[in-house]
Design a protein around this motif. Structure first.
Motif: not given
Length: 340
Positions: A168-173, A271-277
């Motif tokens: 969702f973030d990658e596609f611009g929210g 930096a946030v995505h890394e934690q989620v992934v």
């Protein structure tokens, strides 16, 4: 004027395999034989372009190529042979860690004296090299996150929810102007590059094609869903520090505000995505399907392998003062650039 809907033109062939695939797409010739595919160079430009052509039918296709070629049975058979040659080579050549934890641990540690592409561009890179880097990477970034979206129907529960949140973030929210592919097109405009989807396929080296094909290979096969999650993790874990260096390179060379913004955006977001992934996508998938641990580790390590091959190519030619592209960039491409 936008060109989001336009299909790219077929590129020039790089040998008998890619020429035969293009002839078949045009309806003017037969597909390459499986024996010829089996003996082709797995990472060579001819096989990689042939595979790229097959995969792009699942994205935007090509001008003049019927949409139903996407599921043409004979073409899918040729694609399977190309994939087998590529995947077999990757499995043979990639040093794979014993566990997901070990594979992640290696990429989580930033080297004290880094020597990669982003380090080089930050410290020594010239504007022409940044333009080349953007042209090479445009084969992915103008469809950023699309290959990873293939895995969504193949996940469930915690892993699926976390993967959707990152995508969702990658596609611009929900905002078209913030889609990462749009931001990269803006970066290209700052650098005077043509933002047409697929414009730089002819110019890109075989090593770049391999990095893009790897995502499609993993994404289009349910059996490789673990490898796709591993690939995604490798991208997200390494993106933030690498993007910080590339943002510094853009500022140092005066590339432009949009060029800086693309990488600044990735410093914070990834930096946030890394934690989620790591904790939710991988953690959730392993909780549901622990048998996929080896595939996840392979995905992480195969990503590193193809990226290292690309880095070696770029740094070798740049240090020699030579171009990394098969065809040179012009200084006036910005005059014909348009939105992708």
């Amino acid at each position: 004027m936008t060109h989001d809907h336009q299909e790219p033109r077929l590129p020039s062939d790089r040998g008998p395999l890619s020429a035969a695939i293009m002839d078949y797409l045009r309806g003017t010739g037969p597909l390459p034989g499986k024996e010829r595919i089996a003996h082709a160079a797995a990472y060579g430009g001819d096989l990689q372009l042939a595979l790229y052509l097959c995969y792009e039918l699942h994205y935007r296709g090509f001008a003049g190529v019927p949409d139903d070629r996407e599921w043409d049975p004979a073409l899918l058979g040729a694609r399977a042979a190309l994939e087998d040659r590529f995947l077999s080579a990757l499995r043979a050549d990639t040093p794979v860690h014993d566990s997901v934890e070990d594979a992640l641990a290696e990429i989580l540690v930033e080297p004290v004296d880094g020597t990669g592409v982003s380090h080089y561009l930050r410290d020594k890179g010239e504007l022409w090299q940044l333009r080349e880097y953007a042209a090479q990477r445009s084969l992915y970034h103008l469809k950023e996150a699309d290959p990873h979206a293939w895995v969504l129907p193949r996940l469930w529960g915690r892993a699926k929810a976390a993967m959707v949140a990152v995508e969702f973030d990658e596609f611009g929210g929900g905002r078209a102007d913030r889609i990462h592919a749009r931001l990269f097109a803006d970066l290209m405009t700052d650098l005077g590059l043509d933002t047409t989807y697929g414009h730089y396929v002819d110019a890109a080296c075989a090593e770049t094609l391999a990095t893009v094909n790897l995502m499609s290979l993993f994404g289009l096969h349910r059996s490789l869903r673990g490898a796709l999650v591993g690939h995604f993790a490798a991208v997200e874990v390494t993106s933030s520090p690498g993007s910080r260096r590339l943002a510094e390179a853009m500022r140092r060379t005066g590339a432009g505000p949009a060029a800086e913004h693309f990488y600044d955006e990735h410093v914070e977001a990834d930096a946030v995505h890394e934690q989620v992934v790591r904790h939710d996508v991988i953690g959730g998938l392993l909780a549901d399907e622990p048998r996929l641990a080896g595939d996840i580790a392979f995905g992480i390590d195969a990503t590193g392998y193809v990226e290292d091959r690309l880095a070696e190519r770029l740094l070798t030619v740049w240090r020699a003062g030579e171009s990394s592209l098969r065809t040179p960039l012009t200084s006036t491409e910005s005059e014909t650039s348009h939105i992708s």
